[in-house]
Design a protein around this motif. Structure first.
Motif, PDB file in Angstrom:
ATOM      1  N   ALA A 111      54.102  31.523  45.173  1.00  0.00           N
ATOM      2  CA  ALA A 111      55.326  32.035  44.333  1.00  0.00           C
ATOM      3  C   ALA A 111      55.661  31.258  42.977  1.00  0.00           C
ATOM      4  N   SER A 112      55.365  29.866  43.091  1.00  0.00           N
ATOM      5  CA  SER A 112      55.636  29.028  41.981  1.00  0.00           C
ATOM      6  C   SER A 112      54.390  29.082  41.127  1.00  0.00           C
ATOM      7  N   GLY A 113      53.439  29.633  41.386  1.00  0.00           N
ATOM      8  CA  GLY A 113      52.318  29.458  40.572  1.00  0.00           C
ATOM      9  C   GLY A 113      51.354  28.212  40.601  1.00  0.00           C
ATOM     10  N   LEU A 114      51.735  27.367  41.507  1.00  0.00           N
ATOM     11  CA  LEU A 114      51.004  26.031  41.691  1.00  0.00           C
ATOM     12  C   LEU A 114      49.550  25.956  42.188  1.00  0.00           C
ATOM     13  N   LEU A 115      49.234  27.280  43.088  1.00  0.00           N
ATOM     14  CA  LEU A 115      48.042  27.329  43.566  1.00  0.00           C
ATOM     15  C   LEU A 115      47.041  27.953  42.659  1.00  0.00           C
ATOM     16  N   PRO A 116      45.661  27.880  42.829  1.00  0.00           N
ATOM     17  CA  PRO A 116      44.563  28.355  42.013  1.00  0.00           C
ATOM     18  C   PRO A 116      44.931  30.097  41.834  1.00  0.00           C
ATOM     19  N   LEU A 117      44.428  30.574  40.794  1.00  0.00           N
ATOM     20  CA  LEU A 117      44.389  31.901  40.722  1.00  0.00           C
ATOM     21  C   LEU A 117      43.026  32.449  40.448  1.00  0.00           C
ATOM     22  N   HIS A 118      42.110  31.739  41.045  1.00  0.00           N
ATOM     23  CA  HIS A 118      40.703  32.085  40.803  1.00  0.00           C
ATOM     24  C   HIS A 118      39.740  31.334  42.120  1.00  0.00           C
ATOM     25  N   GLY A 119      38.825  32.101  42.308  1.00  0.00           N
ATOM     26  CA  GLY A 119      37.927  31.238  43.464  1.00  0.00           C
ATOM     27  C   GLY A 119      37.014  32.103  44.052  1.00  0.00           C
ATOM     28  N   VAL A 120      36.157  31.767  44.992  1.00  0.00           N
ATOM     29  CA  VAL A 120      35.010  32.445  45.531  1.00  0.00           C
ATOM     30  C   VAL A 120      35.554  32.883  46.913  1.00  0.00           C
ATOM     31  N   CYS A 121      35.382  33.991  47.382  1.00  0.00           N
ATOM     32  CA  CYS A 121      35.438  34.528  48.684  1.00  0.00           C
ATOM     33  C   CYS A 121      34.353  34.005  49.543  1.00  0.00           C
ATOM     34  N   GLN A 122      34.498  34.225  51.083  1.00  0.00           N
ATOM     35  CA  GLN A 122      33.676  33.825  51.786  1.00  0.00           C
ATOM     36  C   GLN A 122      32.123  34.506  51.740  1.00  0.00           C
ATOM     37  N   ASN A 123      32.390  35.651  51.328  1.00  0.00           N
ATOM     38  CA  ASN A 123      31.044  36.473  50.950  1.00  0.00           C
ATOM     39  C   ASN A 123      30.298  36.192  49.777  1.00  0.00           C
ATOM     40  N   GLY A 124      30.940  35.288  48.983  1.00  0.00           N
ATOM     41  CA  GLY A 124      30.341  34.948  47.730  1.00  0.00           C
ATOM     42  C   GLY A 124      31.057  35.516  46.441  1.00  0.00           C
ATOM     43  N   ASP A 125      31.619  36.563  46.665  1.00  0.00           N
ATOM     44  CA  ASP A 125      32.369  37.131  45.529  1.00  0.00           C
ATOM     45  C   ASP A 125      33.284  36.564  44.877  1.00  0.00           C
ATOM     46  N   ASN A 126      33.360  36.487  43.501  1.00  0.00           N
ATOM     47  CA  ASN A 126      34.263  35.948  42.707  1.00  0.00           C
ATOM     48  C   ASN A 126      35.484  36.682  42.520  1.00  0.00           C
TER      49      ASN A 126
END
Length: 453
Positions: A42-57
């Motif tokens: 909620a504070s915006g401290l965690l990344p807002l992008h990544g890669v899912c377990q199936n490889g999707d961005n």
């Protein structure tokens, strides 16, 4: 040679890099409670992008609204999954397996979840599914993606044997330089997090959360910060006591029969205001704020701390104009004068009245706010000098114990640790080196002594 705060912070950061380069990687960090992770999101401290377990961005376009009711943690979110935009809910858990452990897979209320965010790698072959057997993408956030951003320690096992006096040969001047560098580095990390929150929530809200955190002391600082997020400054009004006390979970429909008449009268007024807002602000079971129930001084009871936050909010425009080194003296004066006709003489809603009035906001809270926030976020040289000269009102037992484990039982430690910056520095050193036993795996003592000289 006299170094600036920025120079000392950079020196300490380089020291960290040098020492960790020659050591084994620390074992995985202890996972924070789910409520804490939600707060970070909620504070915006965690990344807002990544890669899912199936490889999707995956890219987060809208984090969503922190839910107050049963159901997914964040609603009305929007993500982009390999170029496709999806709107729905987001669920956050320490582990992917918590989805089934909490019964979400059989609960139709979770069928609109478009992303499952976790802090541990999902087991091989695991997938998150809804009650309609639809797969939900899992975004795993590794420790390096959240530890520094949230100020979380790298340590994970406090049961390991602690080192014994590895820096006993370090002279007093070298100890002072090490502590100043660690304190400067700690300030820089705090300042980065504050500016991140400032950009996300605005200046007034960021300061409001910082002040709420200070009022909570160590035991309830996270609960107070979460309360400030659940009832943001812009939503407070003349009924701020009702909104804050009610959302905190401290207002009940009926007080015990033995409650004093003045408490009944105050409660009736606050409850009547809360009842009109209850549906909008009340937190459902399972989402209550994590108040610490451990015994504390009566004056520090969470109910009284929440009341102090409400009383402060009524003077916020004036207070915020003083959040700088130049305004510190006036800020102390103004905060010390904040009072309340009921809470000046009561610990809780049901406790008997005090014999004498007590300050709603004590000098120690004000000094802690200056040390942990005002002097930290003020980038002027005067702020650093003021910070270095601040004395601490108390000497926590754990602080002295950490110092003695590092440097031995030396008489000069007592004088040095009266300074607030030295206590802050020891917290940083303990988190970076001591608690994960770095000195047992590398040439930590020799490197540190050489650096300090």
């Amino acid at each position: 040679m006299k170094y600036s705060r920025q120079q000392l912070a950079a020196q300490y950061q380089n020291l960290l890099a040098d020492i960790y380069q020659g050591c084994a990687e620390p074992s995985p960090a202890v996972l924070p409670p789910e409520m804490q992770i939600q707060s970070w999101w909620a504070s915006g401290l965690l990344p807002l992008h990544g890669v899912c377990q199936n490889g999707d961005n995956v890219r987060i376009l809208e984090r969503g609204r922190w839910n107050r009711l049963p159901g997914p943690d964040f609603t009305h979110a929007e993500i982009e999954l390999s170029g496709t935009r999806l709107r729905g809910d987001i669920e956050i858990d320490p582990r992917a397996q918590d989805w089934e452990a909490h019964g979400h897979g059989a609960n139709p209320a979770f069928d609109n979840v478009v992303l499952h965010v976790v802090l541990t790698p999902p087991p091989l072959g695991w997938y998150t599914r809804t009650s309609q057997h639809k797969e939900v993408p899992i975004m795993y956030l590794p420790p390096e993606a959240w530890q520094e951003a949230t100020g979380t320690s790298k340590r994970n096992d406090d049961t390991l044997p602690r080192c014994r006096k590895p820096l006993a040969e370090m002279n007093a001047a070298a100890i002072e330089r090490l502590l100043r560098a660690a304190a400067a580095y700690r300030q820089e990390q705090k300042r980065k997090r504050f500016h991140h929150r400032l950009r996300d929530a605005g200046e007034a809200q960021a300061w409001y959360e910082a002040w709420a955190t200070t009022l909570g002391y160590s035991a309830n600082k996270e609960a107070m910060r979460m309360l400030a997020m659940r009832v943001p400054l812009r939503e407070l009004s003349a009924e701020s006591e009702a909104l804050l006390l009610g959302t905190a979970g401290f207002l009940k429909p009926v007080l015990p029969e033995q409650t004093a008449p003045e408490a009944r009268s105050y409660h009736r007024r606050v409850w009547d205001a809360w009842w009109l807002q209850k549906e909008r602000y009340a937190l459902s079971p399972g989402r209550e704020l994590p108040w610490c129930k451990a015994p504390a001084r009566p004056l520090n009871h969470p109910q009284r701390r929440v009341a102090a936050l409400a009383a402060s909010a009524s003077k916020w425009n004036k207070l915020q104009s003083l959040f700088s080194t130049a305004g510190a003296a006036e800020l102390k004066k103004l905060l010390s004068c904040i009072s309340h006709p009921f809470w000046d003489t009561h610990y809780t809603l049901t406790a008997a009245p005090m014999r004498n009035k007590a300050s709603l906001i004590g000098l120690q809270r004000i000094n802690d706010f200056l040390v942990n926030h005002v002097y930290v976020y003020d980038e002027s040289p005067a702020a650093w000098e003021s910070y270095l000269h601040c004395n601490s009102a108390s000497m926590p037992h754990e602080t002295m114990r950490t110092a003695q484990l590092l440097f031995g039982e030396r008489p000069e430690l007592h004088q040095l640790l009266r300074k607030a910056y030295a206590q802050q520095a020891l917290l940083q050193i303990d988190a970076d080196f001591c608690a994960c036993n770095i000195c047992m795996d590398c040439a930590f003592p020799a490197q540190l002594c050489q650096w300090a000289h």
